[in-house]
Design a protein around this motif. Structure first.
Motif, PDB file in Angstrom:
ATOM      1  N   GLU A  21      31.264 -61.880  81.821  1.00 55.28           N
ATOM      2  CA  GLU A  21      30.673 -60.445  81.757  1.00 55.28           C
ATOM      3  C   GLU A  21      31.916 -59.532  81.508  1.00 55.28           C
ATOM      4  OE1 GLU A  21      27.897 -58.089  84.316  1.00 55.28           O
ATOM      5  OE2 GLU A  21      29.686 -57.679  85.195  1.00 55.28           O
ATOM      6  N   VAL A  22      31.645 -58.633  80.445  1.00 54.40           N
ATOM      7  CA  VAL A  22      32.754 -57.484  80.311  1.00 54.40           C
ATOM      8  C   VAL A  22      31.957 -56.228  80.459  1.00 54.40           C
ATOM      9  CG1 VAL A  22      34.340 -56.485  78.280  1.00 54.40           C
ATOM     10  CG2 VAL A  22      33.681 -59.000  78.431  1.00 54.40           C
ATOM     11  N   ARG A  23      32.585 -55.524  81.547  1.00 47.45           N
ATOM     12  CA  ARG A  23      31.987 -54.072  81.731  1.00 47.45           C
ATOM     13  C   ARG A  23      32.795 -53.098  80.970  1.00 47.45           C
ATOM     14  NH1 ARG A  23      32.822 -54.832  87.812  1.00 47.45           N
ATOM     15  NH2 ARG A  23      34.205 -53.065  87.283  1.00 47.45           N
ATOM     16  N   ILE A  24      32.345 -52.480  80.181  1.00 39.82           N
ATOM     17  CA  ILE A  24      32.520 -51.189  79.295  1.00 39.82           C
ATOM     18  C   ILE A  24      32.433 -49.895  79.687  1.00 39.82           C
ATOM     19  CG2 ILE A  24      32.666 -50.513  76.979  1.00 39.82           C
ATOM     20  CD1 ILE A  24      31.625 -53.383  76.196  1.00 39.82           C
ATOM     21  N   GLU A  25      33.384 -49.153  79.812  1.00 43.32           N
ATOM     22  CA  GLU A  25      33.001 -47.780  80.224  1.00 43.32           C
ATOM     23  C   GLU A  25      33.856 -46.937  79.169  1.00 43.32           C
ATOM     24  OE1 GLU A  25      34.867 -47.324  84.094  1.00 43.32           O
ATOM     25  OE2 GLU A  25      33.763 -48.829  84.967  1.00 43.32           O
ATOM     26  N   VAL A  26      33.117 -45.961  78.840  1.00 48.46           N
ATOM     27  CA  VAL A  26      33.614 -44.734  77.906  1.00 48.46           C
ATOM     28  C   VAL A  26      33.646 -43.389  78.493  1.00 48.46           C
ATOM     29  CG1 VAL A  26      33.202 -46.083  75.765  1.00 48.46           C
ATOM     30  CG2 VAL A  26      31.445 -44.552  76.743  1.00 48.46           C
ATOM     31  N   THR A  27      34.539 -42.513  78.163  1.00 49.12           N
ATOM     32  CA  THR A  27      34.609 -41.041  78.398  1.00 49.12           C
ATOM     33  C   THR A  27      34.913 -40.391  77.141  1.00 49.12           C
ATOM     34  OG1 THR A  27      36.721 -41.060  79.302  1.00 49.12           O
ATOM     35  CG2 THR A  27      35.043 -41.323  80.845  1.00 49.12           C
TER      36      THR A  27
END
Length: 172
Positions: A159-165
């Protein structure tokens, strides 16, 4: 060009004030964080709303940064992202649902997103902000390399968690 249609404004993602980051398990006991330093794209926002109608983002694979040069080189190799063959990661929304401030972007993956606000910067530019997150199974994208550990488990989690701002500037 500022306007995509009469009633939709185009915003350009400001790479200096935006981030695409990820988290993945390492050796079952820890998490490794990384980011893509080069991020570009556009956001189309209809007049009278803060929720976009379309989002397009492009990440340069060579800009991956996990604060470890050897690991970054391995991630750019054919074992993982194969930067020579696939130099860019792209996302183009095919749909947007929700009325805000929380909404979902759909495309090759689904991103839970949130409108963060808007305002003018000291130079008179209108800016708008969003954040989002999702999780993917890296094997779904052909990233299957791994190594078994002598103590059990594997070197790299699935699992790869991705976060963007995102901060974007109108008409840039």
């Amino acid at each position: 060009m500022t306007t995509t249609t009469q009633n939709t404004q185009r915003y350009a993602i400001d790479p200096a004030h935006s981030a695409a980051e990820f988290v993945i398990r390492h050796m079952v006991i820890a998490k490794v964080r990384g980011r893509f330093r080069t991020l570009t794209g556009t956001i189309d926002v209809p007049a009278g709303t803060d929720i976009p109608s379309a989002v397009a983002v492009e990440l340069e694979v060579d800009s991956i940064d996990t604060h470890e040069d050897q690991r970054d080189a391995h991630l750019k190799s054919p074992d993982f992202l194969d930067a020579a063959k696939y130099p860019k990661i792209t996302f183009s929304s095919t749909g947007v649902t929700g009325s805000g401030p929380a909404f979902k972007l759909t495309g090759d993956l689904t991103i839970d997103a949130e409108y963060e606000g808007r305002g003018k910067d000291p130079w008179g530019n209108e800016r708008i902000g969003y954040s989002g997150h999702t999780a993917i199974n890296r094997k779904d994208y052909g990233l299957a390399w791994n190594q078994s550990l002598e103590t059990g488990g594997v070197l790299v989690g699935e699992e790869v968690r991705i976060e963007v701002t995102i901060e974007a500037i109108k008409g840039q």
